[in-house]
Design an enzyme around this catalytic site. Structure first.
Site, short mmCIF file in Angstrom:
data_model
loop_
_atom_site.label_atom_id
_atom_site.label_comp_id
_atom_site.label_asym_id
_atom_site.label_seq_id
_atom_site.Cartn_x
_atom_site.Cartn_y
_atom_site.Cartn_z
N LEU A 84 10.65 -20.85 -4.23
CA LEU A 84 9.61 -19.96 -3.70
C LEU A 84 8.30 -20.09 -4.49
O LEU A 84 8.32 -20.11 -5.72
CB LEU A 84 10.11 -18.51 -3.78
CG LEU A 84 9.09 -17.43 -3.38
CD1 LEU A 84 8.85 -17.44 -1.88
CD2 LEU A 84 9.58 -16.05 -3.82
N ASP B 57 0.83 -1.20 0.00
CA ASP B 57 0.00 0.00 0.00
C ASP B 57 0.87 1.26 0.00
O ASP B 57 1.98 1.25 0.52
CB ASP B 57 -0.91 -0.01 1.24
CG ASP B 57 -2.05 0.99 1.13
OD1 ASP B 57 -2.31 1.48 0.02
OD2 ASP B 57 -2.67 1.29 2.17
N HIS C 158 2.74 3.19 -8.90
CA HIS C 158 2.62 1.75 -9.20
C HIS C 158 3.86 1.28 -9.97
O HIS C 158 4.38 0.21 -9.70
CB HIS C 158 1.36 1.47 -10.02
CG HIS C 158 0.08 1.84 -9.31
ND1 HIS C 158 -0.15 1.51 -8.01
CD2 HIS C 158 -1.02 2.53 -9.73
CE1 HIS C 158 -1.35 1.97 -7.64
NE2 HIS C 158 -1.89 2.60 -8.67
C1 FPP Z 1 -1.79 0.09 -3.42
O1 FPP Z 1 -1.38 1.42 -3.41
C2 FPP Z 1 -1.23 -0.64 -4.57
C3 FPP Z 1 -1.97 -1.23 -5.55
C4 FPP Z 1 -3.44 -1.21 -5.59
C5 FPP Z 1 -1.33 -1.89 -6.71
C6 FPP Z 1 -0.07 -2.68 -6.46
C7 FPP Z 1 0.52 -3.01 -7.76
C8 FPP Z 1 1.84 -3.00 -8.05
C9 FPP Z 1 2.91 -2.76 -7.08
C10 FPP Z 1 2.18 -3.24 -9.50
C11 FPP Z 1 2.87 -4.48 -9.87
C12 FPP Z 1 2.47 -5.71 -9.21
C13 FPP Z 1 2.80 -6.97 -9.64
C14 FPP Z 1 2.50 -8.10 -8.72
C15 FPP Z 1 3.39 -7.27 -10.93
P1 FPP Z 1 -2.49 2.57 -3.51
O2 FPP Z 1 -2.68 2.88 -4.96
O3 FPP Z 1 -3.72 2.16 -2.79
O4 FPP Z 1 -1.77 3.76 -2.77
P2 FPP Z 1 -2.45 4.91 -1.89
O5 FPP Z 1 -3.09 4.22 -0.72
O6 FPP Z 1 -1.29 5.76 -1.49
O7 FPP Z 1 -3.43 5.63 -2.76
#
Ligand code: FPP
Length: 244
Positions: free
Chosen positions: A132, A21, A38
């Protein structure tokens, strides 16, 4: 002594689950669009997978996209899907070379076809890997998973396939049927929530919250969480004396 040296390798959590997050806030702090967060989160994914594989952790589950995330703006969803597809594409060779098995949990029916076919291809190509197990939760939510399981159990009960329902049987109907429960759950970004993630499976997991935003999460952060886990007393409902 480095942080890594402080980890007791005989006491590693068998399964570490992570709620990644803070990508959006990380980007915003720098004056960029959320997708930039992201994109930078991918580096943290790679570091975490590498560190988990190096340590010899059995299972690593990453919460990449929740069912609730479908409510985000279309542009962010599309960019995230593209990012995930391209990351899985570019990392396939690395997974194979490092004996990592990719497992996907979640509602695949709601994902774009091009991603689903790629995911099937990579899960198939890595299915015999013995290192893993990298579990990616995509279009996943725990209540969806539990409801699906309950529905299938009801059907099998009706047709006489099953006679009795207990916890062991229930587990077999979850998407994690072949996966041991997480022993350590990490959430980044200073939020103290579980956000509909693996609610059944984390019944006895140790929870570790860090203020670090996901794109900044490093191998050292993972080591820190594991050391913290190793210093906890896990009682599973028993008394301290009983667990000695
Ligand atoms: C949460 O941060 C993150 C996500 C919803 C997406 C996570 C995805 C990645 C790291 C991309 C790649 C992943 C893989 C497995 C290839 P948020 O957007 O909720 O952040 P915020 O709370 O600050 O708004």
């Amino acid at each position: 002594m480095t942080l890594k040296d402080k980890i007791i390798t005989s006491k590693l959590p068998k399964h570490v689950a992570v709620i990644m997050d803070g990508n959006g806030r990380w980007a915003k702090e720098r004056g960029y669009e959320r997708i930039f967060g992201h994109q930078n989160g991918v580096k943290a994914v790679k570091n975490t997978v590498e560190a988990a594989a190096e340590l010899g952790i059995g299972y690593l589950t990453l919460f990449a996209f929740s069912k609730e995330n479908w409510c985000r703006p279309r542009s962010e969803i599309d960019a995230l899907m593209d990012l995930m597809a391209s990351t899985i594409n570019s990392e396939t060779e690395t997974l194979i070379k490092n004996n990592i098995r990719l497992i996907i949990i979640g509602d695949l029916n709601s994902l774009p076809d091009k991603i689903v076919s790629k995911l099937r291809e990579v899960t198939e190509a890595t299915k015999n890997n013995t290192g893993l197990k990298l579990v990616i939760a995509l279009s996943y939510s725990a209540r969806w998973e539990i409801t699906e399981a309950a529905g299938k159990i009801a059907e099998d009960y009706k047709t006489g396939k099953i006679k009795e329902v207990d916890e062991k049987l229930f587990c077999k109907y979850l998407s994690t049927a072949e996966i041991p429960d997480p022993e350590l759950l990490i959430r980044t970004s200073g939020e103290y929530r579980l956000s509909n993630f693996l609610l059944w499976q984390i019944a006895y997991a140790e929870l570790f919250f860090t203020k670090t935003l996901w794109p900044d999460f490093s191998k050292e952060d993972l080591y820190q969480a594991i050391i913290n886990f190793q210093n906890r007393e896990r009682r599973f409902g028993k008394t301290s004396e009983q667990t000695d």
